[in-house]
Design an enzyme around this catalytic site. Sequence first.
Site, short mmCIF file in Angstrom:
data_model
loop_
_atom_site.label_atom_id
_atom_site.label_comp_id
_atom_site.label_asym_id
_atom_site.label_seq_id
_atom_site.Cartn_x
_atom_site.Cartn_y
_atom_site.Cartn_z
N SER A 37 0.79 -1.24 0.00
CA SER A 37 0.00 0.00 0.00
C SER A 37 0.82 1.28 0.00
O SER A 37 0.40 2.28 -0.59
CB SER A 37 -0.97 0.00 1.18
OG SER A 37 -0.29 -0.19 2.39
N ASP A 248 0.56 7.28 9.94
CA ASP A 248 -0.46 6.77 10.83
C ASP A 248 -0.05 5.36 11.26
O ASP A 248 1.13 5.07 11.41
CB ASP A 248 -1.84 6.80 10.16
CG ASP A 248 -1.90 6.04 8.85
OD1 ASP A 248 -1.13 5.07 8.67
OD2 ASP A 248 -2.73 6.39 7.98
N HIS A 251 0.72 3.93 7.19
CA HIS A 251 1.04 4.70 5.99
C HIS A 251 1.66 6.04 6.33
O HIS A 251 1.33 6.66 7.35
CB HIS A 251 -0.22 4.92 5.15
CG HIS A 251 -0.94 3.66 4.82
ND1 HIS A 251 -2.20 3.39 5.28
CD2 HIS A 251 -0.55 2.58 4.11
CE1 HIS A 251 -2.57 2.19 4.84
NE2 HIS A 251 -1.58 1.69 4.13
#
Length: 566
Positions: A37, A248, A251
């Site tokens: 991601s 976070d 990410h």
Amino acid sequence: MQKIHTKMFILIGLFLFTTNAFSQDPNFHIYICFGQSNMEGQGTIETQDKTVDDRFKVFQSLDCSGLGRNKATWYPAIPPLCHCNTGLSPADYFGRTMVDNLPDSITVGVINVAVGGCDIRLFDKDLYQAYDSTFNEEWYLSKVRLYDWNPRQHLIDLAKLAQKDGVIKGILLHQGEANTGDNNWPLYVKKVYNEMLTDLSLEADSVPLLSGEVVYTGVYAAMNPIIRKLPNTIPTAHVISAEGLDGDWAHFYSEGYRILGMRYAAKMLSLLGVEAKILEPEAISFEAECSAFGSNWNEVNDVNASNNSCMTIQPGLNNNDEASGDRENTIPFDFTAKSDTVFYVYARLKCPTSKSDSFWAKMDDEPFEYFDNLNTSGWEWVKLKGYSLHSGTHTFAIANGEEGAQLDKIFISNYDNKPSGKGTAAVRICNNIIHQVPGKIEAELFADQYGIQTENTGDTGGGQNVGWIDSNDWLEYTIDVETDTVYSATFRCASPGSGGAISMFLDDVKVGYITVTGTGNWQTYQSFSTDIPLKAGEHTLKLLVTTGGFNFNWFMLEKKKLNRDR
């Protein structure tokens, strides 16, 4: 006759080979990007990211009608560079930094194929089918489906097409979160890397592997020691540090992606023998009303100002002849510079007339300078000056000029980028609200905080929520408690991961603790409750995040009906 035909075929083959070889531009440097991601890109694409040098290209990996792009075609590398709806990724500022530091004759292209949540073995030539359904949920399956259930082959096919245009110079990997704790990860990566080199007829010595660390403060930070061991298994691998980059639970934030991409580029440039000083962005925002302003300043409520407040000098203190260095007339902004370079100061001002459009300002021990003719149409960002600074602590100060001039916010950065709108979140946000208990308290209406940001919420009722919550972040609220008793504390939270936890302190005394579990999405909210004892009167309630990875919309403090009350 057979010999003549054979010779003709050989000549035709040589001609085609030669034609193909010469169509490949040696000055077109191509980089393969893959992973999960963070390589997909989860950062918000901001105004500064939407302009790119024409020498930085992306080889479109998917058909994206909304972007006007077709698969297997080169386009200017304006994000998103992976899926049609992804965000900023390390590939963005890798390419930008490369073209900024390479000769004008060099063009840089990237091919980005990444799948959020994937195990590294999804890119294994022999094992990918065992990992195309690692999560039997649509958010994951839909990503793998985009690549016909074989992202690895999709990437190889694109790379072979791109090789007709240029030369593959390196491979960028950002992956590891899904393999946290697996000490065999470097061996998995080695197999994937070697197979890519073989399929693309590349040599490891001329095509290095650059692998980035994961978010230091996230839930997968334990993977970083394993990532750092990669060069022990792959001699041509290089690890890109993520130290100091905010994010976070998993990410990076947009600024983190920019800096991480620059770090990838710094390493690649050094491997190419290019000497380049890469200046990592530094930026800090201040709310004027949340700084240690002098007593001669007034705080003014304004819904169009950031944090709904701004500062203006008291009536009768007009000063356009000489700066007053008295503490009562100044607002100081303390910050730390990490680099020796020029830092630019922008102010968000509302100066409605030519007789109310000036301030005095200075950096550190320099004399005050008069900044006049700052007339604006409503709230606008105005560049004050660039200051050449050394690394270390500094103080920028504003003093009153003409009365009526209003100051909302100060932005200081080593890049000359004018902020837009209300700017980025300030280092400190404050308000003077006293919340009545029992009652409901909106999370964004804190008196003070550390480490968080606010955003529009998707919860019922709208408004804003607090986000970007990491371990050791905190929020403080001034509360006025009606009576001594036990209160039911209900927190409205959302988390796509495993949730988080909060400790509660009343005037620095711990009174409770609550655990938040996963809800499946950043904007899918649920209520979580616990009981805490509160004393009557005015207090500071501090919420200390012990485990981050969730959003927070509001909390409710209600009297709990005790057995003795029946």
